[in-house]
Design a protein around this motif. Sequence first.
Motif, PDB file in Angstrom:
ATOM      1  N   TRP A 240     -12.111  -1.606  12.485  1.00 55.46           N
ATOM      2  CA  TRP A 240     -11.196  -2.740  12.376  1.00 55.46           C
ATOM      3  C   TRP A 240     -11.870  -3.880  11.637  1.00 55.46           C
ATOM      4  O   TRP A 240     -13.068  -4.087  11.766  1.00 55.46           O
ATOM      5  N   VAL A 241     -11.086  -4.651  10.918  1.00 52.11           N
ATOM      6  CA  VAL A 241     -11.562  -5.871  10.274  1.00 52.11           C
ATOM      7  C   VAL A 241     -10.567  -6.967  10.624  1.00 52.11           C
ATOM      8  O   VAL A 241      -9.447  -6.998  10.106  1.00 52.11           O
ATOM      9  N   ASP A 242     -10.944  -7.845  11.520  1.00 56.06           N
ATOM     10  CA  ASP A 242     -10.098  -8.957  11.971  1.00 56.06           C
ATOM     11  C   ASP A 242      -8.728  -8.488  12.469  1.00 56.06           C
ATOM     12  O   ASP A 242      -7.685  -9.056  12.137  1.00 56.06           O
ATOM     13  N   GLY A 243      -8.706  -7.455  13.270  1.00 58.59           N
ATOM     14  CA  GLY A 243      -7.466  -6.958  13.856  1.00 58.59           C
ATOM     15  C   GLY A 243      -6.596  -6.151  12.917  1.00 58.59           C
ATOM     16  O   GLY A 243      -5.448  -5.856  13.243  1.00 58.59           O
ATOM     17  N   ALA A 244      -7.106  -5.791  11.755  1.00 57.16           N
ATOM     18  CA  ALA A 244      -6.342  -4.987  10.793  1.00 57.16           C
ATOM     19  C   ALA A 244      -7.206  -3.830  10.313  1.00 57.16           C
ATOM     20  O   ALA A 244      -8.428  -3.886  10.365  1.00 57.16           O
ATOM     21  N   ALA A 245      -6.537  -2.784   9.861  1.00 56.37           N
ATOM     22  CA  ALA A 245      -7.256  -1.611   9.359  1.00 56.37           C
ATOM     23  C   ALA A 245      -6.377  -0.909   8.332  1.00 56.37           C
ATOM     24  O   ALA A 245      -5.193  -1.204   8.191  1.00 56.37           O
ATOM     25  N   ARG A 246      -6.983   0.025   7.638  1.00 54.05           N
ATOM     26  CA  ARG A 246      -6.254   0.866   6.673  1.00 54.05           C
ATOM     27  C   ARG A 246      -6.568   2.303   7.046  1.00 54.05           C
ATOM     28  O   ARG A 246      -7.736   2.697   7.119  1.00 54.05           O
ATOM     29  N   VAL A 247      -5.523   3.091   7.328  1.00 55.72           N
ATOM     30  CA  VAL A 247      -5.726   4.469   7.777  1.00 55.72           C
ATOM     31  C   VAL A 247      -4.819   5.417   6.997  1.00 55.72           C
ATOM     32  O   VAL A 247      -3.813   5.017   6.422  1.00 55.72           O
ATOM     33  N   MET A 248      -5.205   6.684   7.016  1.00 53.96           N
ATOM     34  CA  MET A 248      -4.384   7.742   6.438  1.00 53.96           C
ATOM     35  C   MET A 248      -3.450   8.242   7.534  1.00 53.96           C
ATOM     36  O   MET A 248      -3.889   8.643   8.602  1.00 53.96           O
ATOM     37  N   TYR A 249      -2.143   8.175   7.286  1.00 55.16           N
ATOM     38  CA  TYR A 249      -1.151   8.611   8.258  1.00 55.16           C
ATOM     39  C   TYR A 249      -0.006   9.274   7.498  1.00 55.16           C
ATOM     40  O   TYR A 249       0.532   8.701   6.553  1.00 55.16           O
ATOM     41  N   ARG A 250       0.347  10.473   7.851  1.00 56.17           N
ATOM     42  CA  ARG A 250       1.393  11.267   7.198  1.00 56.17           C
ATOM     43  C   ARG A 250       1.188  11.373   5.688  1.00 56.17           C
ATOM     44  O   ARG A 250       2.107  11.282   4.898  1.00 56.17           O
ATOM     45  N   GLY A 251      -0.053  11.543   5.280  1.00 59.95           N
ATOM     46  CA  GLY A 251      -0.369  11.782   3.881  1.00 59.95           C
ATOM     47  C   GLY A 251      -0.398  10.554   3.007  1.00 59.95           C
ATOM     48  O   GLY A 251      -0.427  10.668   1.780  1.00 59.95           O
ATOM     49  N   ALA A 252      -0.395   9.369   3.596  1.00 55.95           N
ATOM     50  CA  ALA A 252      -0.422   8.131   2.801  1.00 55.95           C
ATOM     51  C   ALA A 252      -1.279   7.090   3.517  1.00 55.95           C
ATOM     52  O   ALA A 252      -1.500   7.163   4.729  1.00 55.95           O
ATOM     53  N   GLN A 253      -1.743   6.126   2.747  1.00 51.11           N
ATOM     54  CA  GLN A 253      -2.514   5.014   3.318  1.00 51.11           C
ATOM     55  C   GLN A 253      -1.544   3.988   3.903  1.00 51.11           C
ATOM     56  O   GLN A 253      -0.579   3.599   3.265  1.00 51.11           O
ATOM     57  N   TRP A 254      -1.804   3.578   5.140  1.00 50.72           N
ATOM     58  CA  TRP A 254      -0.964   2.600   5.822  1.00 50.72           C
ATOM     59  C   TRP A 254      -1.830   1.439   6.284  1.00 50.72           C
ATOM     60  O   TRP A 254      -2.980   1.618   6.665  1.00 50.72           O
ATOM     61  N   ASP A 255      -1.242   0.244   6.279  1.00 47.24           N
ATOM     62  CA  ASP A 255      -1.873  -0.909   6.900  1.00 47.24           C
ATOM     63  C   ASP A 255      -1.565  -0.842   8.387  1.00 47.24           C
ATOM     64  O   ASP A 255      -0.440  -0.580   8.790  1.00 47.24           O
ATOM     65  N   VAL A 256      -2.573  -1.059   9.189  1.00 44.30           N
ATOM     66  CA  VAL A 256      -2.419  -1.011  10.640  1.00 44.30           C
ATOM     67  C   VAL A 256      -2.837  -2.353  11.200  1.00 44.30           C
ATOM     68  O   VAL A 256      -3.857  -2.915  10.803  1.00 44.30           O
ATOM     69  N   GLN A 257      -2.015  -2.861  12.114  1.00 46.20           N
ATOM     70  CA  GLN A 257      -2.321  -4.126  12.775  1.00 46.20           C
ATOM     71  C   GLN A 257      -2.368  -3.878  14.266  1.00 46.20           C
ATOM     72  O   GLN A 257      -1.538  -3.149  14.813  1.00 46.20           O
ATOM     73  N   LEU A 258      -3.320  -4.482  14.928  1.00 50.23           N
ATOM     74  CA  LEU A 258      -3.481  -4.337  16.370  1.00 50.23           C
ATOM     75  C   LEU A 258      -2.478  -5.242  17.085  1.00 50.23           C
ATOM     76  O   LEU A 258      -2.326  -6.409  16.741  1.00 50.23           O
TER      77      LEU A 258
END
Length: 138
Positions: free
Chosen positions: A96-114
């Motif tokens: 995590w970086v300041d409550g946000a992340a970038r992950v691979m989900y369903r074959g694409a990059q998604w922004d993730v927020q906590l």
Amino acid sequence: MSDWVSWFLAAGLLVILELFTGTFYLLMIAIGIAAGGVAALAGLGGPAQTALAAGVGVLATLLLRRSKYGQTARSDAGRDANVNMDIGQSLSVAHWVDGAARVMYRGAQWDVQLAPGGNPEAGSYTIQEVRGSRLIVK
């Protein structure tokens, strides 16, 4: 065929059609048409029967619209698992970086927020909400 028989046959047909649609609006119109049949049984003329049927049908429809059965339930599609298949799915977050992340989900990059109250540690998270292209996880 008598006028009252025609009115009640039309009302019965609308009740049958209402069973296929699942709404109450055709039922309200059928009540108005049945009122026209009652007016025909009472001996009122054709214009009076029609006016009574229309008035009762419109009034019944307006009353239904104002009741809780005439209102549609509004829900946020971003949080509703019945609308969005991603709600409730799990994904892994490496860092995590300041409550946000970038992950691979369903074959694409998604922004993730906590989600508020979550702990920003690496691990598996469950998707709680979707806001545009951002997944809110907890």
